[in-house]
Scaffold this motif. Structure first.
Motif, PDB file in Angstrom:
ATOM      1  N   ALA A 132       0.818  -1.218   0.000  1.00 14.88           N
ATOM      2  CA  ALA A 132       0.000   0.000   0.000  1.00 14.88           C
ATOM      3  C   ALA A 132       0.853   1.271   0.000  1.00 14.88           C
ATOM      4  O   ALA A 132       0.590   2.195  -0.772  1.00 14.88           O
ATOM      5  CB  ALA A 132      -0.945  -0.002   1.194  1.00 14.88           C
ATOM      6  N   GLU A 133       1.870   1.323   0.848  1.00 20.55           N
ATOM      7  CA  GLU A 133       2.712   2.521   0.930  1.00 20.55           C
ATOM      8  C   GLU A 133       3.516   2.725  -0.352  1.00 20.55           C
ATOM      9  O   GLU A 133       3.601   3.834  -0.877  1.00 20.55           O
ATOM     10  CB  GLU A 133       3.646   2.409   2.135  1.00 20.55           C
ATOM     11  N   GLU A 134       4.100   1.653  -0.866  1.00 23.00           N
ATOM     12  CA  GLU A 134       4.870   1.731  -2.109  1.00 23.00           C
ATOM     13  C   GLU A 134       3.968   2.142  -3.267  1.00 23.00           C
ATOM     14  O   GLU A 134       4.336   3.000  -4.082  1.00 23.00           O
ATOM     15  CB  GLU A 134       5.521   0.372  -2.393  1.00 23.00           C
ATOM     16  N   ALA A 135       2.785   1.552  -3.364  1.00 15.78           N
ATOM     17  CA  ALA A 135       1.846   1.901  -4.431  1.00 15.78           C
ATOM     18  C   ALA A 135       1.427   3.361  -4.336  1.00 15.78           C
ATOM     19  O   ALA A 135       1.352   4.061  -5.353  1.00 15.78           O
ATOM     20  CB  ALA A 135       0.625   0.982  -4.375  1.00 15.78           C
ATOM     21  N   ALA A 136       1.186   3.838  -3.130  1.00 20.03           N
ATOM     22  CA  ALA A 136       0.782   5.238  -2.937  1.00 20.03           C
ATOM     23  C   ALA A 136       1.896   6.185  -3.382  1.00 20.03           C
ATOM     24  O   ALA A 136       1.624   7.197  -4.039  1.00 20.03           O
ATOM     25  CB  ALA A 136       0.417   5.490  -1.478  1.00 20.03           C
ATOM     26  N   ARG A 137       3.154   5.868  -3.047  1.00 21.59           N
ATOM     27  CA  ARG A 137       4.285   6.705  -3.478  1.00 21.59           C
ATOM     28  C   ARG A 137       4.387   6.717  -4.998  1.00 21.59           C
ATOM     29  O   ARG A 137       4.585   7.758  -5.616  1.00 21.59           O
ATOM     30  CB  ARG A 137       5.610   6.200  -2.887  1.00 21.59           C
ATOM     31  N   SER A 187      -5.511   7.953  -7.745  1.00 19.27           N
ATOM     32  CA  SER A 187      -5.127   7.600  -6.383  1.00 19.27           C
ATOM     33  C   SER A 187      -5.394   6.130  -6.092  1.00 19.27           C
ATOM     34  O   SER A 187      -5.003   5.620  -5.056  1.00 19.27           O
ATOM     35  CB  SER A 187      -5.874   8.473  -5.376  1.00 19.27           C
ATOM     36  N   ASP A 188      -6.089   5.471  -7.004  1.00 19.23           N
ATOM     37  CA  ASP A 188      -6.275   4.039  -6.836  1.00 19.23           C
ATOM     38  C   ASP A 188      -5.755   3.353  -8.094  1.00 19.23           C
ATOM     39  O   ASP A 188      -5.451   3.972  -9.087  1.00 19.23           O
ATOM     40  CB  ASP A 188      -7.739   3.681  -6.584  1.00 19.23           C
ATOM     41  N   GLY A 189      -5.618   2.130  -8.027  1.00 19.93           N
ATOM     42  CA  GLY A 189      -5.061   1.372  -9.133  1.00 19.93           C
ATOM     43  C   GLY A 189      -4.239   0.245  -8.567  1.00 19.93           C
ATOM     44  O   GLY A 189      -3.898   0.233  -7.381  1.00 19.93           O
TER      45      GLY A 189
END
Length: 145
Positions: free
Chosen positions: A100-105, A116-118
């Motif tokens: 989650a954190e890596e994807a958000a970055r 913001s999603d994906g």
């Protein structure tokens, strides 16, 4: 896991040309495996960020389901030069779903607040191939860890 940074360190010239081929266009062709083992070819976005090669997809996509079930993939950069003087770039390997954190970055790095999603996957690189035409010769350069 072999990151894109590992490729760039081990084969800097090949990595640089391959990355330029992928960065020349946003959309590329991704091959995954369906549940029955048959191939699926999908359009995808591929981006380099923080020493990794990332793939993104819409939430709930078939290609994301394929990668979760069987992470093997092949990625082909959209060729723009029909003469292949710049090269035809391909990367194969295995997908690793970003946390989650890596994807958000990664998603924040795209600079689009609407994204913001994906589903985000990093590529564990198994092979890089660049095929180009030099004069009358077909030149194939490849790298494996």
């Amino acid at each position: 896991m072999t990151t894109w940074n590992d490729v760039a360190t081990a084969a800097p010239d090949l990595a640089a040309v391959t990355q330029r081929r992928f960065e020349a266009h946003l959309h590329h062709v991704l091959a995954t495996l369906r549940a029955d083992g048959s191939p699926r070819v999908s359009g995808t976005e591929a981006r380099f960020f923080d020493g990794e090669l990332y793939l993104g997809s819409m939430p709930g996509s078939r290609k994301a389901a394929d990668l979760r079930r069987d992470p093997r993939l092949a990625l082909h950069a959209a060729p723009i030069d029909v003469e292949l003087t710049e090269g035809d770039a391909k990367v194969s390997g295995r997908a690793r779903e970003a946390g989650a954190e890596e994807a958000a970055r990664f998603l924040a790095s795209l600079g689009n607040p609407d994204v913001s999603d994906g589903e985000v996957f990093a590529v564990d690189v198994a092979e890089v191939i660049l095929t180009r035409v030099e004069g009358d010769e077909l030149v194939v350069t490849s790298w494996r860890p």
